[in-house]
Design an enzyme around this catalytic site. Structure first.
Site, PDB file in Angstrom:
ATOM      1  CE1 TYR A  60      -9.467  24.979  -6.084  1.00  0.00           C
ATOM      2  CE2 TYR A  60      -9.839  23.252  -4.454  1.00  0.00           C
ATOM      3  CZ  TYR A  60     -10.211  24.451  -5.039  1.00  0.00           C
ATOM      4  OH  TYR A  60     -11.314  25.121  -4.566  1.00  0.00           O
ATOM      5  CE1 TYR A 112     -13.625  16.288  -8.758  1.00  0.00           C
ATOM      6  CE2 TYR A 112     -14.874  17.755  -7.343  1.00  0.00           C
ATOM      7  CZ  TYR A 112     -13.898  16.786  -7.499  1.00  0.00           C
ATOM      8  OH  TYR A 112     -13.220  16.315  -6.410  1.00  0.00           O
ATOM      9  CG  HIS A 113     -18.417  20.587  -7.792  1.00  0.00           C
ATOM     10  ND1 HIS A 113     -17.993  21.247  -8.926  1.00  0.00           N
ATOM     11  CD2 HIS A 113     -17.476  20.813  -6.845  1.00  0.00           C
ATOM     12  CE1 HIS A 113     -16.849  21.853  -8.666  1.00  0.00           C
ATOM     13  NE2 HIS A 113     -16.516  21.600  -7.424  1.00  0.00           N
ATOM     14  CE  LYS A 170     -22.855  21.688   5.168  1.00  0.00           C
ATOM     15  NZ  LYS A 170     -21.789  20.915   5.817  1.00  0.00           N
ATOM     16  CG  ASP A 180     -18.843  22.530   4.602  1.00  0.00           C
ATOM     17  OD1 ASP A 180     -18.572  22.411   3.394  1.00  0.00           O
ATOM     18  OD2 ASP A 180     -19.153  21.580   5.346  1.00  0.00           O
ATOM     19  CG  HIS A 186     -18.432  20.405   0.056  1.00  0.00           C
ATOM     20  ND1 HIS A 186     -17.750  21.590   0.203  1.00  0.00           N
ATOM     21  CD2 HIS A 186     -18.056  19.896  -1.148  1.00  0.00           C
ATOM     22  CE1 HIS A 186     -16.986  21.775  -0.877  1.00  0.00           C
ATOM     23  NE2 HIS A 186     -17.164  20.775  -1.704  1.00  0.00           N
TER      24      HIS A 186
END
Length: 670
Positions: free
Chosen positions: A15, A169-170, A538, A542, A544
């Site tokens: 990646y 995945y996430h 935040k 981003d 996440h």
């Protein structure tokens, strides 16, 4: 007895992408020369969220966590001298997936490629963006339409392409248990397939072709027996759903096809050399079992919890795959777990529990309804909070973090400033300048006309891909394409899941949380403010949000009033909220590397409003040199992944509030 032919290895990817299209192109060509067999493109956050590099929210984010692709010229340079008809390219892109695939197709056409021969994947799973990764743009309905239009276009025109990569995945990164990971991913697949079927764009006899192009992108954690059983359960459930719900009779079309990036959540900043064996164990979970083996594997680098990996670090991860595939005898055998009663019992238990949760979500109206109601997000926040609590209590052991913490000096990180790659801060200005030159030199009339057609199509019910292709050819930019659709579809702020998360950590007398609660109550009483108020912000792009959510939940449980408005805020918005809510502390969470740009901006804006006694704390993936610079700029405290004790962090926040308000330190242990 004839010797059995070895199986072909899986696709091996890294990646990658950073700074500029030119720099990333050079990196891709070097990786391919090292034996990598597919490309996996990391786009920067402005590209992922539909902003041009000169937008206010793109500040500090350009080229940080991936490559900026603002228009067709960038896409040309990204794949220069890489023949796309011979390449298998994975693009981690979701809200703007249609736009990036359109530009990829145009570049392939310019290379003289037959687009029916293009192979690869666009991630294009918007549900997990609402739940965990935060790069969504549009509301669920229009987002599902974009996905549907892409699937129907590719099945008809780019038949070897995987138009969606449904990502569990996430979900695991956001705290999902194996049951949640399978159930939520399958519920997303059902929502997508139902939408394609109901769109009327695919004749019933061709629906098997749609199902055959659905791929998955999964996570493999360090509990590798459980993870391998999870993959077997995934395949079984997919086979059942596609046969029973959609009537797909061809077993080849029902095959569960997945790629994997092994777990980054479990990588540690403390003793980061331990990450190498974690990565190997996680890779084994998705390669050992032939009947549940990944079609493509990409591994993180040992130092990802420290910052951006260097080419050498990525090479090390590629070599891990190559040693297993080419030196070991793994590919010479049939499935080595067939007939194991232990494995079979675990798989059956997972299948039963997952089907029950899938049914529960269907009763709510499906995955999209469960996103909008906040059910899925609150379940993930709760599961993550429970996991963090187990780690802090020492029930879940992490070597080098909460056990076996003593260590010899580490030669790999002796010079931390060279143990990771840094992006030149001047890069952003160069990218912005190039963008302005592109706009100045294009046919403006054609660009505006193509955007007008895109808007008209969006306002109707036609397939959006043809209009998007014309936008790409006309020199439209990423931000312009996305804003045209924002004008029609609107934007979406996903539920945070914080308010509905239950208490995850015991607070009985004598517990660490009880002690911090006492500190919070005493400090609030001394300040005469009723409750201490913490703003969790935040800034930038981003998405996440896992760390921010866990801080918000634990601060709430410790007695704070928490103001958390979710992701994607400008420094100006954060400061306005801090002043309006009269908070006692501002906590900023940034994992994308934009802290050096955005945190000083927040500090300067607070000072300009006359608020210079409000402590600002920062958490994220922040190299030690940057942490020192932030503290020198006025940040009260910096927390990184090695600070895993959330209750302790909340106690430190109270200490900083007391210090800022010139109160004596409390002797209450935290």
């Amino acid at each position: 007895m004839t010797e059995r032919q070895k199986d072909r290895p899986w696709l091996m990817r890294t990646y990658a992408g950073h700074s500029t299209a030119e720099a990333s192109n050079e990196l891709y060509r070097r990786n391919l020369a090292k034996g990598q067999t597919g490309l996996s493109v990391a786009f920067d956050l402005p590209t992922q969220t539909g902003y041009d590099p000169d937008h206010v929210l793109a500040r500090g984010e350009v080229g940080r966590v991936g490559v900026p692709v603002s228009h067709l010229g960038d896409m040309r340079r990204l794949f220069q001298d890489i023949p796309l008809d011979q390449m298998n390219t994975s693009m981690t892109i979701n809200a703007t997936a249609m736009w990036l695939l359109a530009m990829y197709q145009v570049v392939a056409e310019e290379q003289g490629a037959d687009i029916t021969q293009l192979s690869g994947t666009t991630q294009n799973d918007i549900v997990k963006e609402y739940l965990s990764r935060g790069t969504h743009v549009f509301p669920p309905g229009p987002s599902l339409r974009l996905t549907t239009d892409m699937i129907t276009y590719t099945v008809a025109n780019i038949p070897k392409w995987n138009p969606i990569n449904i990502c569990s995945y996430h979900l695991q990164e956001a705290g999902a248990t194996p049951v949640q990971e399978i159930a939520y991913a399958m519920s997303t697949a059902i929502a997508v397939l139902d939408a394609v079927r109901d769109s009327g764009q695919v004749p019933p006899e061709k629906f098997g072709d749609v199902v055959a192009r659905i791929s998955f992108f999964v996570n493999a954690g360090v509990r590798f027996i459980e993870e391998m059983c999870k993959m077997r359960a995934f395949g079984r459930i997919w086979d059942k759903i596609t046969q029973e719900r959609y009537g797909i009779e061809n077993p080849k079309q029902r095959r569960f096809r997945y790629g994997v990036q092994v777990n980054s959540l479990g990588l540690t900043e403390a003793q980061p050399e331990n990450n190498v064996q974690r990565i190997v164990l996680e890779m084994l979970a998705v390669t050992l079992s032939k009947d549940a083996r990944a079609r493509a594997v990409q591994l993180p680098a040992w130092n990802e919890a420290l910052g951006l990996p260097r080419p050498w670090d990525q090479q090390w991860s590629l070599r891990i795959q190559q040693v297993l595939a080419h030196e070991s005898d793994l590919l010479e055998y049939e499935d080595i777990f067939a007939g194991s009663h232990v494995i079979e019992a675990k798989v059956e238990a997972l299948v039963t529990d997952c089907l029950a949760e899938i049914e529960r979500i269907q009763e709510m109206g499906g995955a999209m309804a469960a996103v909008e109601s906040g059910y899925l997000k609150s379940q993930l926040v709760s599961a993550h909070a429970e996991r963090r609590a187990r780690i802090e209590a020492g029930e879940e052991k992490i070597v080098g973090v909460n056990c076996f913490e003593g260590t010899e000096p580490n030669p790999l990180t002796a010079d931390l400033d060279t143990a990771i790659m840094t992006v030149d801060p001047a890069n952003e200005a160069r990218v912005v300048q190039a963008l302005h030159e592109w706009r100045d030199n294009r046919d403006e009339g054609r660009a505006q006309e193509s955007l007008s057609v895109l808007k008209k199509t969006a306002a109707g019910d036609g397939n959006l891909f043809a209009a998007t292709l014309e936008c790409a050819r006309a020199g439209v930019t990423t931000g312009e394409w996305a804003w045209a659709l924002r004008d029609v579809f609107g934007e979406f702020r996903a539920p945070t899941g914080v308010s509905s998360a239950p208490l995850a950590v015991a607070a009985e007398e004598g517990s660490p949380l009880a002690a911090v609660r006492e500190k919070v109550a005493k400090t609030a009483a001394e300040l005469g403010s009723g409750k201490l108020r913490l703003l969790v912000g935040k800034p930038g792009l981003d998405g996440h949000s896992n760390g921010a959510e866990q801080i918000a939940v634990r601060a709430r449980d410790a007695g704070f009033e928490v103001i958390y408005q979710g992701i994607r805020l400008t420094p100006e918005q954060i400061v306005s909220a801090a002043v309006a809510e009269d908070v006692h502390c501002v906590g900023l969470s940034i994992l994308s590397g934009s802290h050096a740009e955005l945190v000083p901006d927040v500090l300067a804006r607070l000072r300009r409003t006359g608020v210079d006694d409000m402590p600002v704390i920062v958490g994220g993936i922040i190299p030690s040199a940057d942490a020192t610079a932030l503290r020198e700029a006025g940040v009260a405290a910096v927390f990184t992944p090695k600070d895993f004790g959330i209750t302790e962090i909340i106690g430190r926040i109270v200490d900083e509030i007391r210090k800022a308000n010139q109160l004596d330190p409390l002797e209450v242990p935290a």
